[in-house]
Design an enzyme around this catalytic site. Sequence first.
Site, PDB file in Angstrom:
ATOM      1  N   LYS A   1       8.669   0.242  10.961  1.00 41.59           N
ATOM      2  CA  LYS A   1       7.619   1.044  11.608  1.00 41.59           C
ATOM      3  C   LYS A   1       8.139   1.822  12.829  1.00 41.59           C
ATOM      4  CE  LYS A   1       4.590  -0.649   8.736  1.00 41.59           C
ATOM      5  NZ  LYS A   1       3.466  -1.449   9.086  1.00 41.59           N
TER       6      LYS A   1
ATOM      7  N   ASP B   1       1.323   1.928  11.692  1.00 38.43           N
ATOM      8  CA  ASP B   1       2.044   2.592  10.608  1.00 38.43           C
ATOM      9  C   ASP B   1       3.337   3.206  11.119  1.00 38.43           C
ATOM     10  OD1 ASP B   1       0.063   2.139   8.488  1.00 38.43           O
ATOM     11  OD2 ASP B   1      -1.207   3.334   9.802  1.00 38.43           O
TER      12      ASP B   1
ATOM     13  N   GLU C   1     -10.641   0.149  15.348  1.00 38.27           N
ATOM     14  CA  GLU C   1      -9.416  -0.317  16.026  1.00 38.27           C
ATOM     15  C   GLU C   1      -9.317   0.320  17.410  1.00 38.27           C
ATOM     16  OE1 GLU C   1      -6.710  -1.064  12.018  1.00 38.27           O
ATOM     17  OE2 GLU C   1      -6.434   0.790  13.125  1.00 38.27           O
TER      18      GLU C   1
ATOM     19  N   ASP D   1      -2.749  -5.948  16.766  1.00 37.12           N
ATOM     20  CA  ASP D   1      -2.901  -5.107  15.582  1.00 37.12           C
ATOM     21  C   ASP D   1      -1.546  -4.567  15.141  1.00 37.12           C
ATOM     22  OD1 ASP D   1      -4.075  -3.729  13.525  1.00 37.12           O
ATOM     23  OD2 ASP D   1      -5.253  -2.378  14.785  1.00 37.12           O
TER      24      ASP D   1
ATOM     25  N   GLY E   1      -5.035  -5.046   8.485  1.00 41.83           N
ATOM     26  CA  GLY E   1      -3.831  -4.707   7.721  1.00 41.83           C
ATOM     27  C   GLY E   1      -3.089  -5.941   7.251  1.00 41.83           C
ATOM     28  N   SER E   2      -1.983  -5.722   6.540  1.00 39.11           N
ATOM     29  CA  SER E   2      -1.250  -6.854   5.962  1.00 39.11           C
ATOM     30  C   SER E   2      -0.558  -7.682   7.045  1.00 39.11           C
ATOM     31  CB  SER E   2      -0.235  -6.351   4.931  1.00 39.11           C
ATOM     32  OG  SER E   2       0.652  -5.426   5.526  1.00 39.11           O
TER      33      SER E   2
HETATM   34  C1  5RP Z   1      -5.154  -0.195   9.541  1.00 39.05           C
HETATM   35  C2  5RP Z   1      -3.973  -0.032  10.425  1.00 39.05           C
HETATM   36  C3  5RP Z   1      -2.837  -0.968  10.238  1.00 39.05           C
HETATM   37  O1  5RP Z   1      -2.544  -1.568  11.452  1.00 39.05           O
HETATM   38  C4  5RP Z   1      -1.630  -0.213   9.754  1.00 39.05           C
HETATM   39  O2  5RP Z   1      -1.989   0.500   8.585  1.00 39.05           O
HETATM   40  C5  5RP Z   1      -0.464  -1.162   9.449  1.00 39.05           C
HETATM   41  O3  5RP Z   1      -0.755  -1.926   8.337  1.00 39.05           O
HETATM   42  P1  5RP Z   1       0.224  -3.000   7.741  1.00 39.05           P
HETATM   43  O4  5RP Z   1       0.279  -4.138   8.712  1.00 39.05           O
HETATM   44  O5  5RP Z   1      -0.412  -3.383   6.434  1.00 39.05           O
HETATM   45  O6  5RP Z   1       1.579  -2.366   7.541  1.00 39.05           O
HETATM   46  O7  5RP Z   1      -3.905   0.813  11.272  1.00 39.05           O
HETATM   47  O8  5RP Z   1      -6.103   0.808   9.737  1.00 39.05           O
END
Ligand code: 5RP
Length: 218
Positions: free
Chosen positions: A121, A84, A103, A81, A29-30
Amino acid sequence: MNQNDMKKAAAEKALEFIQPDTIVGVGTGSTVNYFIDALAQIKNRIRGAVSSSEQSSQRLKDHGIEVFDLNSIDDLDVYIDGADEITQYMAMIKGGGAALTREKIVAAVAKKFICIADDSKQVDVLGNFPLPVEVIPMARSYVARELVKLGGDPECRQGVITDNGNVILDVYNLHILDPKALETKINALVGVVTNGLFALRGADILVLGTATDVKVIK
Ligand code: 5RP
């Protein structure tokens, strides 16, 4: 700080949890992209990484960080990690980047799950973000009908095939009061590979970027 600054600040703070000479579990993810970039600065102090997606593996390799096959690793100290959504009980919705199954596998092996996120989040109740469910393609319609019976509104994510060759159903309009029970129930549906609820194995530590600072919540 804007949202990207908060993600970056949380990602950089997470370096403090990495022990020298270890292999680091890396999500997707970002926010994780910021973490990988930060990890590159200390790459000579770690052995390498295990990754949860082809996308993260490529970014790690581009930085000259060795990527190990999870099957060649006996144990993993930390898994870092994003999420969302995350509650005060450290239950999460993940899978916005479609990498939820890998994951969950890497998270299962790791001793500690460290979630890095910006404060948008944090939620009281999971479910405003549509819950991703990875499904074997031939089971898509069956699983969608079963998810409707559980109270959700599933939509197939268009143009997305996961690293495992499957499809994603995003389930809207769930108000998830018992995430562990729903995680178990959805995973029991035939054709489901896994779902994006990380409640049975939630985060151990949340590193949260806010407008003013980075908080470490245990
Ligand atoms: C990817 C994920 C990411 O951890 C989640 O979507 C958060 O992403 P971001 O850091 O871009 O907000 O679960 O499958």
